[in-house]
Design a protein around this motif. Structure first.
Motif, PDB file in Angstrom:
ATOM      1  N   CYS A  99      -4.117  37.936 115.773  1.00  0.00           N
ATOM      2  CA  CYS A  99      -2.905  37.678 115.005  1.00  0.00           C
ATOM      3  C   CYS A  99      -2.638  38.849 114.064  1.00  0.00           C
ATOM      4  O   CYS A  99      -3.568  39.372 113.410  1.00  0.00           O
ATOM      5  N   ALA A 100      -1.396  39.247 114.008  1.00  0.00           N
ATOM      6  CA  ALA A 100      -0.965  40.223 113.013  1.00  0.00           C
ATOM      7  C   ALA A 100      -0.363  39.483 111.825  1.00  0.00           C
ATOM      8  O   ALA A 100      -0.072  38.281 111.899  1.00  0.00           O
ATOM      9  N   ASP A 117       2.561  39.571 110.586  1.00  0.00           N
ATOM     10  CA  ASP A 117       3.894  39.026 110.846  1.00  0.00           C
ATOM     11  C   ASP A 117       3.861  37.815 111.767  1.00  0.00           C
ATOM     12  O   ASP A 117       4.874  37.119 111.901  1.00  0.00           O
ATOM     13  N   ASP A 118       2.737  37.570 112.435  1.00  0.00           N
ATOM     14  CA  ASP A 118       2.633  36.417 113.336  1.00  0.00           C
ATOM     15  C   ASP A 118       2.420  35.107 112.579  1.00  0.00           C
ATOM     16  O   ASP A 118       2.501  34.028 113.177  1.00  0.00           O
ATOM     17  N   LEU A 119       2.144  35.197 111.295  1.00  0.00           N
ATOM     18  CA  LEU A 119       1.689  34.027 110.541  1.00  0.00           C
ATOM     19  C   LEU A 119       2.629  33.714 109.380  1.00  0.00           C
ATOM     20  O   LEU A 119       3.098  34.623 108.687  1.00  0.00           O
ATOM     21  N   ARG A 120       2.892  32.429 109.185  1.00  0.00           N
ATOM     22  CA  ARG A 120       3.583  31.956 107.990  1.00  0.00           C
ATOM     23  C   ARG A 120       2.528  31.277 107.104  1.00  0.00           C
ATOM     24  O   ARG A 120       1.957  30.257 107.489  1.00  0.00           O
ATOM     25  N   ASN A 141       1.171  29.805 113.224  1.00  0.00           N
ATOM     26  CA  ASN A 141       1.482  30.841 114.208  1.00  0.00           C
ATOM     27  C   ASN A 141       2.966  30.745 114.569  1.00  0.00           C
ATOM     28  O   ASN A 141       3.393  29.814 115.243  1.00  0.00           O
ATOM     29  N   SER A 190       4.573  33.348 116.107  1.00  0.00           N
ATOM     30  CA  SER A 190       4.836  34.465 117.014  1.00  0.00           C
ATOM     31  C   SER A 190       5.443  34.017 118.340  1.00  0.00           C
ATOM     32  O   SER A 190       5.962  34.850 119.083  1.00  0.00           O
ATOM     33  N   GLY A 191       5.334  32.726 118.652  1.00  0.00           N
ATOM     34  CA  GLY A 191       5.834  32.246 119.931  1.00  0.00           C
ATOM     35  C   GLY A 191       4.826  32.347 121.056  1.00  0.00           C
ATOM     36  O   GLY A 191       5.127  31.983 122.209  1.00  0.00           O
ATOM     37  N   ARG A 192       3.617  32.821 120.786  1.00  0.00           N
ATOM     38  CA  ARG A 192       2.552  32.916 121.789  1.00  0.00           C
ATOM     39  C   ARG A 192       1.224  32.699 121.068  1.00  0.00           C
ATOM     40  O   ARG A 192       1.144  32.833 119.835  1.00  0.00           O
ATOM     41  N   CYS A 234      -2.295  33.454 119.403  1.00  0.00           N
ATOM     42  CA  CYS A 234      -2.958  34.626 118.824  1.00  0.00           C
ATOM     43  C   CYS A 234      -4.243  34.154 118.141  1.00  0.00           C
ATOM     44  O   CYS A 234      -4.398  32.966 117.827  1.00  0.00           O
ATOM     45  N   ALA A 273       0.909  28.630 119.702  1.00  0.00           N
ATOM     46  CA  ALA A 273       2.208  28.817 119.048  1.00  0.00           C
ATOM     47  C   ALA A 273       2.626  27.530 118.345  1.00  0.00           C
ATOM     48  O   ALA A 273       2.551  26.438 118.915  1.00  0.00           O
TER      49      ALA A 273
END
Length: 460
Positions: free
Chosen positions: A323-324, A326-329, A350, A352-354, A356, A395
């Motif tokens: 996970c980066a 930006d992939d996480l809230r 997550n 990101s839509g996929r 991670c 996701a």
């Protein structure tokens, strides 16, 4: 007597009666409603009750349309000769009668039913009873029974689940009684030389006895038994206890060495459990840590965070990228508290839509209202032996990491934590998050942070 004098006399009597009635009804200096006063009078007539008095009444929120919200405190004095069961039953009856009271114009009446027994003494102008306990808001009066058990065991004063003994031997007797009746009582001696902070747990008699004996050793000023092990200690024991021994002199003194040797003696009885000790000199400038009977607990085997029973693990996708940021809230859960501890969850959704993967422990910085980081905050693993493991977050799902710390005093109005900066992944940017309530993570706090784990209902 002339007709005019009779008329004047009768008129005066009528006016006096009217004024008396006005005083009874109006009472601007006494806000207690008549309905509540009458309820207290009925409580005083219940079996086992000596007296009942409304000692506090306040309208917390006024609402002319739907009715006010008010708070009331009622002191109920019980017969001092009641058994624990009878005292609890009498307190429950009294509280039930108060709970059924309806006050005109009041929508919600919250009450505090304080229960007392014994002859009060006056301390600084305030009446202090030998026993005081409280009925919970839902009507549970079991604490009254517990308090009576402790008083019958010789406690000089009992306040809720805190009991004071005249001396060390009396404290041991209280510990024995509390252990027999499964009462999570905090205990202390009248001279404050020995204290046992239960932290929501039933006292261990062997630990209480050891604390009393240690307090009698040369060079010892005080002894406190409290939950937990010294910082940096790893042990697979969730019922950890430590003897905090306050020395009268430095840790380098012969008396301090004698205390340490006495505690290290393999013949010392720790009640079949691993019991830590810490010797501290005045001012806490130096300390000596050890284990009673020189018996440290075994080091726990390393393991990842287990899931609750019945919860299936997320798919372990070896191809899922890390996970980066930006992939996480990132969000914070609602702070919670229990038995002197504070708890908080850091949540990572997550988005990101996929899938991670997360693998590690979030880095936290606690900041005050001025944005300054709290000084000297140290972080420790969340629990002995717990290590990070790779968690593939589907996701839309949320991983979490736990945060725990001991309650810290805010009596002197220190700078509390109002923002937590969270770095979720290595080389990620800090994300400032505002908790739903200010946190008592203050300068010098020790915070336990858990690794990322699968979020699930019932996880703790």
């Amino acid at each position: 007597m002339t007709r005019r004098r009779i008329f004047v006399l009768v008129s005066a009597l009528i006016v006096a009666a009217a004024l008396a009635a006005l005083v009874v009804v109006w009472r601007p200096w006494d806000p207690v409603p008549d309905e509540l006063r009458a309820a207290a009078s009925r409580v005083a007539d219940l079996p086992g009750v000596v007296s009942a008095e409304v000692t506090g009444y306040e309208v917390a929120f006024r609402d002319a349309k739907d009715g006010d919200v008010a708070l009331a405190t009622v002191d109920v004095v019980l017969d001092d000769g009641l058994s624990p069961e009878a005292a609890s039953a009498a307190a429950a009856r009294a509280d039930g009668l108060l709970a059924a009271t309806r006050v005109d114009g009041v929508r919600t009446l919250s009450r505090t039913t304080a229960v007392h027994t014994g002859d009060p003494r006056t301390a600084h102008g305030v009446e202090v009873y030998p026993l005081t306990a409280w009925v919970t808001e839902d009507g549970d009066a079991s604490s009254v029974a517990d308090a009576v058990v402790l008083r019958r065991a010789g406690a000089t004063t009992v306040s809720g689940v805190s009991a004071e003994a005249a001396d060390g031997e009396g404290l041991v007797r209280l510990a024995e009684e509390a252990a027999e009746h499964k009462i999570a009582a905090s205990l202390g001696t009248a001279d404050d030389a020995v204290r046992y902070d239960a932290s929501g747990r039933v006292p261990v008699v062997a630990a209480a006895r050891l604390a009393v004996d240690a307090a009698g050793r040369p060079g010892v000023a005080s002894v406190v038994v409290h939950a937990g092990f010294p910082p940096g200690t790893t042990a697979a024991d969730d019922t950890a206890l430590t003897l905090q021994v306050g020395l009268a002199g430095p840790t380098s003194s012969p008396e301090a060495g004698g205390v340490a040797r006495w505690l290290d003696d393999p013949a010392r009885d720790a009640g079949g459990r691993h019991l830590a000790y810490t010797l501290t000199e005045p001012g806490y400038a130096a300390r000596v840590d050890g284990w009673v009977a020189a018996a440290p607990p075994p080091t726990p085997e390393e393991h990842t965070v287990p899931l609750p029973a019945g919860v299936g693990a997320w798919p372990a996708d070896d191809d899922a990228p890390a996970c980066a940021g930006d992939d996480l809230r990132l969000t914070l859960g609602t702070p919670d508290a229990a038995a002197g501890g504070r708890y908080l969850a850091v949540l990572a959704e997550n988005v990101s839509g996929r899938p991670c993967a997360l693998d590690g422990v979030p880095r936290l910085t606690f900041r005050d209202a001025d944005g300054e980081p709290q000084d000297d905050v140290t972080t420790e693993p969340s629990a002995p032996g717990v290590v990070a493991g790779r968690v593939v977050v589907p996701a839309g799902e949320r991983a979490l990491a736990t945060v725990q710390w001991r309650a810290m005093s805010t009596a002197s109005d220190p700078d509390v934590t109002t923002t937590v900066d969270v770095v979720a992944v290595p080389d990620g940017d800090p994300v400032p998050l505002v908790p739903t309530a200010e946190l008592d993570v203050l300068d010098g706090a020790e915070v336990r942070v858990g690794p990322w784990a699968q979020g699930a209902e019932g996880w703790s």
